[in-house]
Design a protein around this motif. Sequence first.
Motif, mmCIF file in Angstrom:
data_model
loop_
_atom_site.group_PDB
_atom_site.id
_atom_site.type_symbol
_atom_site.label_atom_id
_atom_site.label_comp_id
_atom_site.label_asym_id
_atom_site.label_seq_id
_atom_site.Cartn_x
_atom_site.Cartn_y
_atom_site.Cartn_z
ATOM 1 N N ASP A 17 46.366 22.562 47.819
ATOM 2 C CA ASP A 17 47.708 23.226 48.487
ATOM 3 C C ASP A 17 48.771 23.203 47.542
ATOM 4 O OD1 ASP A 17 49.015 24.222 51.120
ATOM 5 O OD2 ASP A 17 50.359 22.557 50.238
ATOM 6 N N LEU A 18 49.775 24.134 47.271
ATOM 7 C CA LEU A 18 50.762 23.856 46.342
ATOM 8 C C LEU A 18 51.908 23.039 46.528
ATOM 9 C CD1 LEU A 18 51.624 27.857 45.569
ATOM 10 C CD2 LEU A 18 50.467 26.184 44.214
ATOM 11 N N LYS A 19 51.954 22.556 47.991
ATOM 12 C CA LYS A 19 52.821 21.651 48.436
ATOM 13 C C LYS A 19 52.355 20.241 47.844
ATOM 14 C CE LYS A 19 53.249 23.979 52.142
ATOM 15 N NZ LYS A 19 53.356 24.363 53.396
ATOM 16 N N ILE A 20 51.213 20.189 48.061
ATOM 17 C CA ILE A 20 50.663 18.894 47.862
ATOM 18 C C ILE A 20 50.629 18.807 46.375
ATOM 19 C CG2 ILE A 20 48.353 17.401 47.793
ATOM 20 C CD1 ILE A 20 49.883 17.380 50.689
ATOM 21 N N GLN A 21 50.313 19.758 45.786
ATOM 22 C CA GLN A 21 50.309 19.816 44.149
ATOM 23 C C GLN A 21 51.771 19.163 43.828
ATOM 24 O OE1 GLN A 21 48.703 23.214 42.550
ATOM 25 N NE2 GLN A 21 46.643 22.898 43.185
ATOM 26 N N ALA A 22 52.716 19.863 44.237
ATOM 27 C CA ALA A 22 53.858 19.233 43.938
ATOM 28 C C ALA A 22 54.252 17.864 44.202
ATOM 29 C CB ALA A 22 55.023 20.188 44.567
ATOM 30 N N LEU A 23 53.733 17.365 45.406
ATOM 31 C CA LEU A 23 53.688 15.853 45.540
ATOM 32 C C LEU A 23 53.016 14.930 44.809
ATOM 33 C CD1 LEU A 23 54.755 13.846 48.047
ATOM 34 C CD2 LEU A 23 52.493 14.344 48.873
ATOM 35 N N HIS A 25 52.408 15.886 41.562
ATOM 36 C CA HIS A 25 53.137 15.926 40.236
ATOM 37 C C HIS A 25 54.441 14.994 40.330
ATOM 38 C CE1 HIS A 25 54.698 17.571 36.727
ATOM 39 N NE2 HIS A 25 56.228 17.532 37.199
ATOM 40 N N GLN A 26 55.135 14.806 41.574
ATOM 41 C CA GLN A 26 56.253 14.226 41.597
ATOM 42 C C GLN A 26 55.839 12.784 41.699
ATOM 43 O OE1 GLN A 26 59.330 15.672 44.055
ATOM 44 N NE2 GLN A 26 60.725 14.323 43.448
ATOM 45 N N TYR A 27 55.142 12.420 42.515
ATOM 46 C CA TYR A 27 54.627 10.952 42.933
ATOM 47 C C TYR A 27 53.451 10.407 42.564
ATOM 48 C CZ TYR A 27 59.189 11.411 45.334
ATOM 49 O OH TYR A 27 60.556 11.527 45.662
ATOM 50 N N SER A 28 52.625 11.248 42.159
ATOM 51 C CA SER A 28 51.237 10.981 41.742
ATOM 52 C C SER A 28 50.382 10.517 42.969
ATOM 53 C CB SER A 28 51.237 9.684 40.722
ATOM 54 O OG SER A 28 51.970 9.999 39.636
ATOM 55 N N ALA A 29 49.407 9.626 42.733
ATOM 56 C CA ALA A 29 48.482 9.329 43.861
ATOM 57 C C ALA A 29 49.414 8.781 45.016
ATOM 58 C CB ALA A 29 47.329 8.499 43.248
ATOM 59 N N ALA A 30 50.259 7.849 44.549
ATOM 60 C CA ALA A 30 51.260 7.213 45.637
ATOM 61 C C ALA A 30 51.645 8.168 46.694
ATOM 62 C CB ALA A 30 51.966 6.383 45.007
ATOM 63 N N GLY A 31 52.106 9.267 46.277
ATOM 64 C CA GLY A 31 52.567 10.374 47.115
ATOM 65 C C GLY A 31 51.333 11.003 47.907
ATOM 66 N N TYR A 32 50.221 10.985 47.416
ATOM 67 C CA TYR A 32 49.117 11.568 48.221
ATOM 68 C C TYR A 32 48.814 10.625 49.150
ATOM 69 C CZ TYR A 32 44.904 14.474 48.658
ATOM 70 O OH TYR A 32 44.097 15.275 48.999
ATOM 71 N N GLY A 33 48.718 9.298 48.708
ATOM 72 C CA GLY A 33 48.137 8.208 49.458
ATOM 73 C C GLY A 33 49.258 8.041 50.835
ATOM 74 N N VAL A 71 58.322 4.632 49.440
ATOM 75 C CA VAL A 71 57.825 5.232 50.399
ATOM 76 C C VAL A 71 58.833 6.063 51.173
ATOM 77 C CG1 VAL A 71 56.596 4.833 53.004
ATOM 78 C CG2 VAL A 71 56.036 3.496 50.941
ATOM 79 N N GLU A 72 60.261 5.713 51.288
ATOM 80 C CA GLU A 72 61.347 6.361 51.915
ATOM 81 C C GLU A 72 61.526 7.497 51.042
ATOM 82 O OE1 GLU A 72 65.815 5.883 53.585
ATOM 83 O OE2 GLU A 72 64.500 4.248 52.402
ATOM 84 N N ALA A 73 61.682 7.482 49.844
ATOM 85 C CA ALA A 73 61.546 8.471 48.844
ATOM 86 C C ALA A 73 60.871 9.580 48.953
ATOM 87 C CB ALA A 73 61.836 8.216 47.446
ATOM 88 N N ILE A 74 59.283 9.299 48.818
ATOM 89 C CA ILE A 74 58.245 10.136 49.285
ATOM 90 C C ILE A 74 58.344 10.860 50.643
ATOM 91 C CG2 ILE A 74 55.633 10.438 49.489
ATOM 92 C CD1 ILE A 74 55.682 8.123 47.712
ATOM 93 N N VAL A 75 58.769 10.360 51.672
ATOM 94 C CA VAL A 75 58.808 10.923 52.956
ATOM 95 C C VAL A 75 59.924 11.931 53.034
ATOM 96 C CG1 VAL A 75 59.312 10.418 55.326
ATOM 97 C CG2 VAL A 75 57.573 8.878 54.306
ATOM 98 N N LYS A 76 60.948 11.391 52.566
ATOM 99 C CA LYS A 76 62.377 12.322 52.575
ATOM 100 C C LYS A 76 61.950 13.675 51.614
ATOM 101 C CE LYS A 76 65.694 8.961 53.859
ATOM 102 N NZ LYS A 76 66.882 8.344 53.636
ATOM 103 N N ALA A 77 61.104 13.345 50.492
ATOM 104 C CA ALA A 77 60.832 14.544 49.519
ATOM 105 C C ALA A 77 59.936 15.296 50.335
ATOM 106 C CB ALA A 77 60.230 14.283 48.363
ATOM 107 N N MET A 78 59.063 14.971 51.101
ATOM 108 C CA MET A 78 58.013 15.748 51.962
ATOM 109 C C MET A 78 58.763 16.513 53.251
ATOM 110 S SD MET A 78 54.675 13.488 52.419
ATOM 111 C CE MET A 78 55.350 12.226 53.199
ATOM 112 N N VAL A 79 59.695 15.858 53.601
ATOM 113 C CA VAL A 79 60.423 16.707 54.690
ATOM 114 C C VAL A 79 61.611 17.567 54.230
ATOM 115 C CG1 VAL A 79 62.345 16.105 56.694
ATOM 116 C CG2 VAL A 79 60.276 14.375 56.392
ATOM 117 N N THR A 80 62.151 17.451 53.248
ATOM 118 C CA THR A 80 63.296 18.368 52.653
ATOM 119 C C THR A 80 62.698 19.248 51.609
ATOM 120 O OG1 THR A 80 63.978 16.783 50.805
ATOM 121 C CG2 THR A 80 64.984 16.657 52.943
ATOM 122 N N ASP A 81 61.803 19.009 50.857
ATOM 123 C CA ASP A 81 61.234 20.171 49.875
ATOM 124 C C ASP A 81 60.327 20.800 50.375
ATOM 125 O OD1 ASP A 81 62.852 18.755 48.116
ATOM 126 O OD2 ASP A 81 61.372 17.600 47.015
#
Length: 81
Positions: A17-23, A25-33, A71-81
Amino acid sequence: MKKDKFYFSHDYNARNDLKIQALLHQYSAAGYGVYWCIVEMLHEEAEHKIPAKPFTYLAIAKQMNEDAKQVEAIVKAMVTD
């Protein structure tokens, strides 16, 4: 009688998914996890909601062995981006 299930189906190719790919790219496997940790937590909750509070970020960070600020940065990026 309802049988409890401890799994839920999801697309095996969610990483494409393009949004997951962006996640990724920005946060590596940590973002996916963190993403999948939150999906699992939402599935476990009766109302499928979790609070966006500091204690939530700390709880996720502990489960994922990550930094709570990350974690907070990842969550906020997922919500706002």
